[in-house]
Design an enzyme around this catalytic site. Structure first.
Site, PDB file in Angstrom:
ATOM      1  N   LYS A  50      12.366 -48.788  85.178  1.00 27.56           N
ATOM      2  CA  LYS A  50      12.483 -47.462  84.629  1.00 27.56           C
ATOM      3  C   LYS A  50      12.388 -46.581  86.168  1.00 27.56           C
ATOM      4  O   LYS A  50      13.009 -45.927  86.180  1.00 27.56           O
ATOM      5  CB  LYS A  50      11.769 -46.421  83.119  1.00 27.56           C
ATOM      6  CG  LYS A  50      12.065 -47.408  82.387  1.00 27.56           C
ATOM      7  CD  LYS A  50      12.716 -46.461  80.487  1.00 27.56           C
ATOM      8  CE  LYS A  50      13.056 -47.426  79.534  1.00 27.56           C
ATOM      9  NZ  LYS A  50      12.434 -46.605  78.436  1.00 27.56           N
ATOM     10  N   GLN A  94       6.812 -43.594  76.176  1.00 30.97           N
ATOM     11  CA  GLN A  94       7.790 -45.145  75.974  1.00 30.97           C
ATOM     12  C   GLN A  94       7.005 -45.730  74.826  1.00 30.97           C
ATOM     13  O   GLN A  94       6.025 -44.966  74.714  1.00 30.97           O
ATOM     14  CB  GLN A  94       6.793 -45.733  77.340  1.00 30.97           C
ATOM     15  CG  GLN A  94       7.592 -47.567  77.176  1.00 30.97           C
ATOM     16  CD  GLN A  94       8.466 -47.792  77.152  1.00 30.97           C
ATOM     17  OE1 GLN A  94       9.418 -47.117  78.487  1.00 30.97           O
ATOM     18  NE2 GLN A  94       9.541 -48.228  76.175  1.00 30.97           N
ATOM     19  N   ASP A 117      15.621 -38.674  76.620  1.00 32.45           N
ATOM     20  CA  ASP A 117      15.168 -40.102  75.804  1.00 32.45           C
ATOM     21  C   ASP A 117      16.395 -39.702  74.613  1.00 32.45           C
ATOM     22  O   ASP A 117      16.924 -40.934  73.800  1.00 32.45           O
ATOM     23  CB  ASP A 117      14.438 -40.340  75.262  1.00 32.45           C
ATOM     24  CG  ASP A 117      14.219 -42.085  75.412  1.00 32.45           C
ATOM     25  OD1 ASP A 117      15.036 -42.670  76.156  1.00 32.45           O
ATOM     26  OD2 ASP A 117      13.369 -42.021  75.026  1.00 32.45           O
TER      27      ASP A 117
END
Ligand code: NAD
Length: 285
Positions: A50, A94, A117
């Site tokens: 990412k 994450q 997200d």
């Protein structure tokens, strides 16, 4: 029949090129704060990829690596700091987190306009109500793959296998918003193969290798395989390879949904930069 393969790698490349051009046109490049807690090797690889793509797209990489034994309060302080930092456009925590941490409580500290997200309570609520907001990256990417494959969604029978907050539930909402007739299956569903067999559009995110067999797929259906598993024979998805002979269009594993997830993270970060302009000024939250 031989299925048309939906080339997620090429489509993701195109999305990333578009995002790169949009970033270049901004006076201030967006900043993406990936937050990694601990040293889980798989998570470390995901975050590394990412960050690499974020830098390639011309964004600022504002990564934070936190120790595995960090307390809930200390982790919350980091999220709060990023929430008010004007250099931070998007925050990605994450997952999974070490088990002593309450992931939902930490995620919900992310302001909705920085929630790249799409996993906060606020973003999930906006999605469920059909209001504008940041959408979870994987299902948002699946929607682009469906559109690119030329699959008609309005009025289609769409079946989603899996009801996770990350993939299945938001996928169902996105398909509903596109006027599909949506059925959601899960681990307690009876007659899974029969239900799948009626789908014009089948999205499988169960996390079970080769769960969906060829005889559970309607001839000509569009099949999106979200699953990814490492086996001694190589990578495989949640859909059996024999489905290639039945589906009208199908995503490969690898090279289908996977590349789209990071591309949509970049896309969300640019969207977040635009949302920042209208976000409430109160401490960035
Ligand atoms: P999850 O474990 O959180 O959820 C799995 C869902 O599948 C659950 O709702 C469960 O009820 C359902 N399920 C499990 N077994 C089933 C069965 N036998 N029949 C029907 N339903 C069943 O997983 P997730 O986070 O939603 O991810 C699903 C899969 O997608 C995993 O393989 C994951 O690695 C993969 N994934 C890939 C990407 C990507 O970018 N390619 C992103 C996210 C997840």
């Amino acid at each position: 029949m031989s299925s048309k393969m939906i080339d997620g790698t090429a489509i993701a490349d195109r999305v990333r090129k578009e995002v790169t051009a949009e970033v270049a046109a901004l006076t201030t490049p967006p900043g993406l704060a990936t937050v990694l807690v601990g040293d889980d090797p798989a998570s470390a690889i995901y975050v590394r990829n990412k960050r690499k793509r974020c830098i390639e797209a011309g964004m600022h990489d504002l990564h934070r690596h936190l120790p595995a034994d960090i307390t809930q309060d200390a982790a919350a302080d980091v999220i709060d700091e990023l929430a008010v930092d004007p250099a931070v456009t998007g925050i990605l925590l994450q997952l999974p987190l070490p088990p002593h941490l309450d992931a939902a409580a930490l995620i919900d500290r992310i302001p909705p306009h920085k929630d790249v997200d799409g996993l906060t309570e606020a973003s999930a609520g906006r999605l469920a109500l059909g209001r504008p907001g940041l959408r979870p990256c994987t299902p948002a990417g699946v929607l682009i793959l469906l559109d690119e494959s030329g699959t008609e969604l309005a009025g289609a029978n769409a079946v989603v296998v899996g009801r996770s907050d990350l993939v299945g539930k938001p996928m169902a909402h996105l398909l509903l918003q596109r006027d599909a007739t949506v059925t959601v299956c899960h681990s307690r569903t009876r007659d899974l193969q029969d239900i799948c067999g009626r789908a014009d559009v089948l999205v499988v995110a169960a996390g079970v290798p080769e769960l969906i067999e060829a005889d559970a797929v309607k001839t000509g259906a569009t099949v999106i395989d979200v699953g990814i598993h490492r086996t001694p024979q190589g990578l495989c998805g949640d859909v059996h390879s024999a489905v290639r002979g039945v589906a009208g269009a199908l995503t490969p594993v690898p090279g289908g949904v996977g590349p789209m997830t990071i591309a949509m993270l970049l896309r969300n970060t640019v969207t977040a930069a635009a949302m920042r302009a209208t976000a409430p000024a109160t401490k960035g939250r």
